[in-house]
Scaffold this active site. Structure first.
Site, PDB file in Angstrom:
ATOM      1  N   ASP A 100      -7.757  -5.091   8.592  1.00 24.45           N
ATOM      2  CA  ASP A 100      -7.382  -3.847   7.913  1.00 24.45           C
ATOM      3  C   ASP A 100      -7.248  -4.029   6.409  1.00 24.45           C
ATOM      4  OD1 ASP A 100      -5.123  -5.385   7.943  1.00 24.45           O
ATOM      5  OD2 ASP A 100      -3.797  -3.890   8.794  1.00 24.45           O
ATOM      6  N   GLU A 112       0.821  -1.211   0.000  1.00 28.33           N
ATOM      7  CA  GLU A 112       0.000   0.000   0.000  1.00 28.33           C
ATOM      8  C   GLU A 112       0.855   1.261   0.000  1.00 28.33           C
ATOM      9  OE1 GLU A 112      -3.612  -1.777   2.743  1.00 28.33           O
ATOM     10  OE2 GLU A 112      -1.754  -1.162   3.699  1.00 28.33           O
TER      11      GLU A 112
HETATM   12  N1  LIG Z   1      -4.623  -0.828  12.105  1.00 31.03           N
HETATM   13  C1  LIG Z   1      -3.370  -0.497  11.878  1.00 31.03           C
HETATM   14  O1  LIG Z   1      -3.016   0.678  11.810  1.00 31.03           O
HETATM   15  C2  LIG Z   1      -2.358  -1.590  11.770  1.00 31.03           C
HETATM   16  C3  LIG Z   1      -0.992  -1.271  11.790  1.00 31.03           C
HETATM   17  C4  LIG Z   1      -0.060  -2.305  11.773  1.00 31.03           C
HETATM   18  C5  LIG Z   1      -0.505  -3.619  11.679  1.00 31.03           C
HETATM   19  N2  LIG Z   1      -1.846  -3.873  11.603  1.00 31.03           N
HETATM   20  C6  LIG Z   1      -2.341  -5.253  11.520  1.00 31.03           C
HETATM   21  O2  LIG Z   1      -2.211  -5.814  12.812  1.00 31.03           O
HETATM   22  C7  LIG Z   1      -2.092  -7.231  12.677  1.00 31.03           C
HETATM   23  C8  LIG Z   1      -0.973  -7.733  13.540  1.00 31.03           C
HETATM   24  O3  LIG Z   1       0.257  -7.241  13.031  1.00 31.03           O
HETATM   25  P1  LIG Z   1       1.630  -7.796  13.609  1.00 31.03           P
HETATM   26  O4  LIG Z   1       2.701  -7.031  12.914  1.00 31.03           O
HETATM   27  O5  LIG Z   1       1.586  -7.822  15.091  1.00 31.03           O
HETATM   28  O6  LIG Z   1       1.555  -9.303  13.041  1.00 31.03           O
HETATM   29  P2  LIG Z   1       2.331 -10.606  13.550  1.00 31.03           P
HETATM   30  O7  LIG Z   1       2.245 -11.586  12.435  1.00 31.03           O
HETATM   31  O8  LIG Z   1       3.659 -10.242  14.095  1.00 31.03           O
HETATM   32  O9  LIG Z   1       1.436 -11.107  14.790  1.00 31.03           O
HETATM   33  C9  LIG Z   1       0.133 -11.594  14.645  1.00 31.03           C
HETATM   34  C10 LIG Z   1      -0.152 -12.599  15.756  1.00 31.03           C
HETATM   35  O10 LIG Z   1      -1.531 -12.972  15.684  1.00 31.03           O
HETATM   36  C11 LIG Z   1      -1.604 -14.330  16.092  1.00 31.03           C
HETATM   37  N3  LIG Z   1      -2.883 -14.887  15.681  1.00 31.03           N
HETATM   38  C12 LIG Z   1      -3.304 -15.228  14.415  1.00 31.03           C
HETATM   39  N4  LIG Z   1      -4.561 -15.704  14.465  1.00 31.03           N
HETATM   40  C13 LIG Z   1      -4.953 -15.645  15.766  1.00 31.03           C
HETATM   41  C14 LIG Z   1      -6.161 -15.983  16.438  1.00 31.03           C
HETATM   42  N5  LIG Z   1      -7.196 -16.483  15.782  1.00 31.03           N
HETATM   43  N6  LIG Z   1      -6.225 -15.777  17.789  1.00 31.03           N
HETATM   44  C15 LIG Z   1      -5.170 -15.273  18.475  1.00 31.03           C
HETATM   45  N7  LIG Z   1      -3.987 -14.942  17.877  1.00 31.03           N
HETATM   46  C16 LIG Z   1      -3.897 -15.124  16.548  1.00 31.03           C
HETATM   47  C17 LIG Z   1      -0.375 -14.975  15.451  1.00 31.03           C
HETATM   48  O11 LIG Z   1      -0.038 -16.199  16.067  1.00 31.03           O
HETATM   49  C18 LIG Z   1       0.672 -13.869  15.666  1.00 31.03           C
HETATM   50  O12 LIG Z   1       1.414 -14.063  16.854  1.00 31.03           O
HETATM   51  C19 LIG Z   1      -1.894  -7.503  11.190  1.00 31.03           C
HETATM   52  O13 LIG Z   1      -3.117  -7.983  10.659  1.00 31.03           O
HETATM   53  C20 LIG Z   1      -1.558  -6.162  10.606  1.00 31.03           C
HETATM   54  O14 LIG Z   1      -1.973  -6.045   9.261  1.00 31.03           O
HETATM   55  C21 LIG Z   1      -2.767  -2.887  11.672  1.00 31.03           C
END
Ligand SMILES: NC(=O)c1ccc[n+]([C@@H]2O[C@H](COP(=O)([O-])OP(=O)(O)OC[C@H]3O[C@@H](n4cnc5c(N)ncnc54)[C@H](O)[C@@H]3O)[C@@H](O)[C@H]2O)c1
Length: 351
Positions: free
Chosen positions: A236, A65
């Site tokens: 997101d 993005e």
């Molecule tokens: N809204 C925003 O501004 C914003 C900004 C950054 C990241 N994000 C989103 O936040 C999310 C997390 O990002 P990250 O960098 O921490 O990712 P990451 O991959 O480091 O961590 C995600 C975690 O979620 C866990 N997980 C997956 N499915 C699960 C479930 N059903 N129940 C419990 N845990 C579960 C995984 O085991 C993992 O530890 C991503 O989807 C990312 O796109 C959003």
């Protein structure tokens, strides 16, 4: 001899190493509070900004993005990806860099890593929303999804909203162990839980921050009681959500920028005209936030370009005088602006 680039050709570049040193110099919690305040200040002048939903390029594995915003004097953009399967390959799910430019000349004035800065600004935005929407006196939060963003989320809630206890849950216990280890010594009371339901028990702020490229249901209808604030961060992207539709229908929903969130957020599950409030409207007093103890407020956070703009400006202001940047020869800037070709010729070996 190769000509030296002019001062205008040199753009301050904040590397990952410099960003880490800047965060430690400022102090992590101080930086989270500073970013929340910077984002709030920019949300207060929301109508000054040139805004657009981010430009997303989707693939089977993830999304790439571009996120632009401008206040008429400064222009910024971020490049960011989201690849839920990356972690299995030892790569970040989210990686980013960004740039600020002077609108008057179009010349860049800052280039920065934004993988760390995105985690910081996402957490600061979550805490800013909670500062306006969470029940008064909220001291316990559930943190579901204990990946890269999670510690930042927990610490921002502590620094900005006074949260004292965080209850962790992840489908992968190794992620919870890592998160608990990293939060030890921060002053937060940390409780590792074996289910999402256990993590939510007794919490007033429920954060979901999981990564899965599908409609997941991290929070089901029966898990969410009255009076809580939901901070839904991981949904997101089109086709990627975390909260059951029934929970959305019982909640008052707050978003960053509705045209983008309707495409990417939890509310993609609802009809296009379902009422939502943009957070800036609450901040300036144009709309109500929390109005009762029993109300469920839900911040459907997807990440908006103004937050990155605010974060980059914060970094530009704070690196002054620190030496925590390198000057990168990013722009071709010949003495005679029309002699770009001549500049290239003069750089030929032996010229
Ligand atoms: N809204 C925003 O501004 C914003 C900004 C950054 C990241 N994000 C989103 O936040 C999310 C997390 O990002 P990250 O960098 O921490 O990712 P990451 O991959 O480091 O961590 C995600 C975690 O979620 C866990 N997980 C997956 N499915 C699960 C479930 N059903 N129940 C419990 N845990 C579960 C995984 O085991 C993992 O530890 C991503 O989807 C990312 O796109 C959003």
């Amino acid at each position: 001899m190769t000509a030296q680039p002019s001062a205008r050709a040199l753009v301050p570049f904040v590397s990952v190493d410099h960003m880490m040193r800047l965060v430690h110099r400022i102090g992590l919690e101080e930086m989270l509070v500073g970013l929340a305040d910077a984002i709030e200040a920019d949300f207060r002048r929301w109508e000054h900004f040139d805004k657009t939903p981010r430009v997303a390029s989707h693939s089977a594995d993830g999304v790439i993005e571009l996120m632009p915003a401008s206040d008429g004097a400064v222009y910024g953009f971020k490049y960011v990806n989201g690849h839920p399967r990356n972690a299995r390959e030892g790569l970040q799910t989210v990686a980013a860099f960004g740039l600020l430019a002077d609108v008057g000349t179009g010349y860049p004035v800052l280039l920065s890593e934004m993988t760390l800065l995105t985690a910081l600004r996402t957490a600061a935005t979550s805490a800013l929303a909670a500062r306006h929407l969470a029940p008064a006196g909220a001291r316990t939060m559930a943190m579901i999804g204990n990946g890269a963003q999670s510690e930042f989320q927990a610490l921002a809630m502590k620094a900005v909203c006074g949260v004292e206890e965080v209850k962790l849950y992840d489908v992968d216990p190794a992620a919870t162990d890592k998160c608990a280890r990293n939060l030890a010594g921060t002053g937060l009371q940390v409780v590792a839980c074996r289910s999402a339901a256990e993590a939510i028990e007794g919490a007033q702020i429920l954060t979901t921050c999981t990564a899965d490229k599908q409609h997941a249901t991290i929070l089901t209808d029966n898990m969410v009681g009255a009076g809580v604030h939901i901070n839904a961060i991981g949904g997101d992207c089109p086709g990627k959500t975390e909260v059951a539709r029934e929970v959305l229908l019982r909640s008052d929903i707050f978003v960053e920028y509705a045209p983008q969130t309707r495409i990417e957020g939890e509310i993609q599950q609802l009809p296009p005209r379902h009422p939502v409030t943009e957070l800036w409207q609450v901040i300036v007093g144009q709309a109500k936030g929390r109005t009762s103890d029993r109300q469920i407020t839900l911040f459907d956070g997807v990440g908006f370009a103004i937050e990155d703009f605010s974060a980059l400006r914060f970094v530009r202001d704070r690196i002054r005088g620190t030496g925590l940047y390198a000057e990168v020869d990013l722009l071709a800037d010949p003495d005679d602006p029309r002699d770009l070709f001549g500049m290239l010729l003069r750089a030929a070996p032996g010229a």
